[in-house]
Design a protein around this motif. Structure first.
Motif, PDB file in Angstrom:
ATOM      1  N   ILE A 126      25.865  46.390  42.024  1.00 34.09           N
ATOM      2  CA  ILE A 126      25.939  46.116  43.471  1.00 34.09           C
ATOM      3  C   ILE A 126      26.168  47.385  44.294  1.00 34.09           C
ATOM      4  N   GLY A 127      26.149  48.551  43.651  1.00 36.26           N
ATOM      5  CA  GLY A 127      26.222  49.803  44.386  1.00 36.26           C
ATOM      6  C   GLY A 127      27.615  50.268  44.773  1.00 36.26           C
ATOM      7  N   LEU A 128      28.648  49.755  44.100  1.00 41.99           N
ATOM      8  CA  LEU A 128      30.014  50.174  44.410  1.00 41.99           C
ATOM      9  C   LEU A 128      30.582  51.155  43.394  1.00 41.99           C
ATOM     10  N   ARG A 129      29.799  51.472  42.361  1.00 42.09           N
ATOM     11  CA  ARG A 129      30.245  52.517  41.443  1.00 42.09           C
ATOM     12  C   ARG A 129      30.067  53.879  42.119  1.00 42.09           C
ATOM     13  N   ASN A 130      30.952  54.811  41.829  1.00 41.35           N
ATOM     14  CA  ASN A 130      30.930  56.121  42.471  1.00 41.35           C
ATOM     15  C   ASN A 130      31.107  55.970  43.985  1.00 41.35           C
ATOM     16  N   ASN A 131      32.020  55.044  44.349  1.00 35.38           N
ATOM     17  CA  ASN A 131      32.254  54.714  45.745  1.00 35.38           C
ATOM     18  C   ASN A 131      33.750  54.527  45.954  1.00 35.38           C
ATOM     19  N   LEU A 132      34.287  55.074  47.040  1.00 35.30           N
ATOM     20  CA  LEU A 132      35.729  54.973  47.287  1.00 35.30           C
ATOM     21  C   LEU A 132      36.158  53.538  47.550  1.00 35.30           C
ATOM     22  N   LEU A 133      35.297  52.753  48.185  1.00 41.03           N
ATOM     23  CA  LEU A 133      35.622  51.341  48.418  1.00 41.03           C
ATOM     24  C   LEU A 133      35.730  50.592  47.097  1.00 41.03           C
ATOM     25  N   GLY A 134      34.781  50.816  46.194  1.00 46.84           N
ATOM     26  CA  GLY A 134      34.852  50.170  44.886  1.00 46.84           C
ATOM     27  C   GLY A 134      36.089  50.593  44.113  1.00 46.84           C
ATOM     28  N   LEU A 135      36.452  51.872  44.220  1.00 45.56           N
ATOM     29  CA  LEU A 135      37.658  52.358  43.553  1.00 45.56           C
ATOM     30  C   LEU A 135      38.893  51.655  44.096  1.00 45.56           C
ATOM     31  N   ALA A 136      38.963  51.471  45.406  1.00 41.89           N
ATOM     32  CA  ALA A 136      40.109  50.789  46.014  1.00 41.89           C
ATOM     33  C   ALA A 136      40.163  49.320  45.597  1.00 41.89           C
ATOM     34  N   ILE A 137      39.005  48.686  45.453  1.00 38.87           N
ATOM     35  CA  ILE A 137      38.977  47.279  45.043  1.00 38.87           C
ATOM     36  C   ILE A 137      39.530  47.114  43.634  1.00 38.87           C
ATOM     37  N   VAL A 138      39.132  47.994  42.722  1.00 36.97           N
ATOM     38  CA  VAL A 138      39.630  47.905  41.344  1.00 36.97           C
ATOM     39  C   VAL A 138      41.141  48.147  41.306  1.00 36.97           C
ATOM     40  N   MET A 139      41.620  49.134  42.037  1.00 35.21           N
ATOM     41  CA  MET A 139      43.057  49.386  42.059  1.00 35.21           C
ATOM     42  C   MET A 139      43.817  48.218  42.681  1.00 35.21           C
ATOM     43  N   THR A 140      43.212  47.554  43.655  1.00 31.24           N
ATOM     44  CA  THR A 140      43.834  46.365  44.236  1.00 31.24           C
ATOM     45  C   THR A 140      43.969  45.263  43.195  1.00 31.24           C
ATOM     46  N   LEU A 141      42.936  45.088  42.378  1.00 29.59           N
ATOM     47  CA  LEU A 141      42.991  44.068  41.327  1.00 29.59           C
ATOM     48  C   LEU A 141      44.146  44.327  40.368  1.00 29.59           C
ATOM     49  N   TYR A 142      44.417  45.588  40.081  1.00 26.51           N
ATOM     50  CA  TYR A 142      45.505  45.912  39.172  1.00 26.51           C
ATOM     51  C   TYR A 142      46.882  45.693  39.811  1.00 26.51           C
ATOM     52  N   GLN A 143      46.975  45.820  41.115  1.00 28.89           N
ATOM     53  CA  GLN A 143      48.256  45.690  41.796  1.00 28.89           C
ATOM     54  C   GLN A 143      48.570  44.262  42.224  1.00 28.89           C
ATOM     55  N   LEU A 144      47.556  43.409  42.306  1.00 23.41           N
ATOM     56  CA  LEU A 144      47.773  42.064  42.835  1.00 23.41           C
ATOM     57  C   LEU A 144      48.776  41.215  42.045  1.00 23.41           C
ATOM     58  N   PRO A 145      48.768  41.217  40.701  1.00 27.61           N
ATOM     59  CA  PRO A 145      49.734  40.357  40.004  1.00 27.61           C
ATOM     60  C   PRO A 145      51.182  40.655  40.377  1.00 27.61           C
ATOM     61  N   PHE A 146      51.572  41.933  40.350  1.00 28.40           N
ATOM     62  CA  PHE A 146      52.950  42.272  40.721  1.00 28.40           C
ATOM     63  C   PHE A 146      53.216  41.952  42.185  1.00 28.40           C
ATOM     64  N   ALA A 147      52.280  42.313  43.073  1.00 24.88           N
ATOM     65  CA  ALA A 147      52.481  42.064  44.501  1.00 24.88           C
ATOM     66  C   ALA A 147      52.550  40.566  44.784  1.00 24.88           C
ATOM     67  N   MET A 148      51.737  39.771  44.108  1.00 22.52           N
ATOM     68  CA  MET A 148      51.771  38.321  44.293  1.00 22.52           C
ATOM     69  C   MET A 148      53.113  37.752  43.848  1.00 22.52           C
ATOM     70  N   PHE A 149      53.606  38.232  42.719  1.00 22.66           N
ATOM     71  CA  PHE A 149      54.921  37.800  42.248  1.00 22.66           C
ATOM     72  C   PHE A 149      56.008  38.187  43.244  1.00 22.66           C
ATOM     73  N   MET A 150      55.957  39.400  43.752  1.00 21.13           N
ATOM     74  CA  MET A 150      56.943  39.866  44.719  1.00 21.13           C
ATOM     75  C   MET A 150      56.929  39.019  45.987  1.00 21.13           C
ATOM     76  N   MET A 151      55.740  38.726  46.507  1.00 19.40           N
ATOM     77  CA  MET A 151      55.654  37.989  47.764  1.00 19.40           C
ATOM     78  C   MET A 151      56.023  36.519  47.585  1.00 19.40           C
ATOM     79  N   ARG A 152      55.658  35.920  46.457  1.00 16.92           N
ATOM     80  CA  ARG A 152      56.061  34.531  46.248  1.00 16.92           C
ATOM     81  C   ARG A 152      57.580  34.428  46.162  1.00 16.92           C
ATOM     82  N   THR A 153      58.198  35.345  45.439  1.00 22.41           N
ATOM     83  CA  THR A 153      59.654  35.347  45.345  1.00 22.41           C
ATOM     84  C   THR A 153      60.289  35.553  46.711  1.00 22.41           C
TER      85      THR A 153
END
Length: 258
Positions: A126-153
């Motif tokens: 989809i053209g997001l490789r070698n792209n800063l937006l795609g990089l941010a999306i992947v890093m968001t995926l890695y951070q979401l579980p902890f952030a979701m746990f934090m916000m639910r608590t």
């Protein structure tokens, strides 16, 4: 006397811990400007290593800009998704809620490197490789579980009476979230945002997989390439890079530590 001894012991212990943690940072900062034959600063104290770092390839400002863009997007995406998701998990009843939340939390137990292949293949299509937006999306995926746990608590710790009073007064669901609950869970929001920033600012593995254009490197990847260049490892420049990378983290941590 017992109180004085206890207080003195506390300050001695706390001071020792502070020195232990600060010593590597101070040593790195001093070494980055100290003279050494194997570095760019060979005579006297100065900023020769920082000059080499600033002029490397696309330039230090370019790498700082790339890291800032990726970190800012990661924080924004993480906070928006985790706030909405945490609010839904904490306040709404729906089928499979607890199971879905358990699956999200279970992602924390999976090594992040093993999850890189699917985004690599998909983003190439989809053209997001070698792209800063795609990089941010992947890093968001890695951070979401902890952030979701934090916000639910955080949302669950807020008394429901506050929300019910606002609903009785005519507020809608999103108005309650915006004007009532967000103010109550602000420490949790800042904590999730801070962790997302620190991860996105310092991560090396994800950019190594997704970015192959040197002009789009974030600072950690640029530093790794500079330190391991064909002319041999330049530890003076590496120490200068560590100082530059640490400054935003220190400023944010000290400002948000409470």
């Amino acid at each position: 006397m017992r109180v004085a001894i206890g207080r003195a012991s506390y300050y001695v212990f706390a001071g020792g811990l502070a020195i232990t943690f600060l010593l590597p940072l101070v040593w790195t900062a001093v070494a980055s400007v100290s003279p050494h034959a194997a570095t760019a600063q060979q005579k006297g104290y100065g900023f020769g290593n920082y000059q080499v770092l600033a002029d490397y390839d696309a330039g230090l400002l370019r790498y700082l800009w790339n890291s800032s863009v990726v970190s800012a997007l990661t924080v924004i995406f993480t906070l928006v998704l985790s706030i909405l998701g945490g609010y839904a998990f904490a306040r709404f009843r729906f089928w499979g809620r607890d199971t879905l939340f358990l699956v999200i939390i279970a992602i924390l137990m999976v090594p992040s490197v093993t999850l890189l292949v699917p985004p690599y293949v998909l983003f190439g299509e989809i053209g997001l490789r070698n792209n800063l937006l795609g990089l941010a999306i992947v890093m968001t995926l890695y951070q979401l579980p902890f952030a979701m746990f934090m916000m639910r608590t955080s949302f669950e710790a807020v008394p429901r009476e506050l929300e019910e009073s606002a609903l009785v007064d005519g507020c809608g669901t999103f108005a309650v979230l915006r004007w009532i609950l967000l103010r109550a869970v602000w420490p949790g929001v800042l904590t999730a945002g801070l962790f997302a920033f620190l991860y996105a600012w310092n991560d090396f593995i994800v950019p190594l997989f997704l970015i192959n254009d040197s002009a789009k490197y974030p600072l950690p990847l640029a530093m790794a390439n500079l330190r391991g260049g064909t002319s041999g490892a330049n530890f003076g420049v590496a120490e200068a890079g560590v100082v530059v990378m640490a400054i935003p983290c220190l400023i944010l941590f000290l400002h948000l530590q409470r």
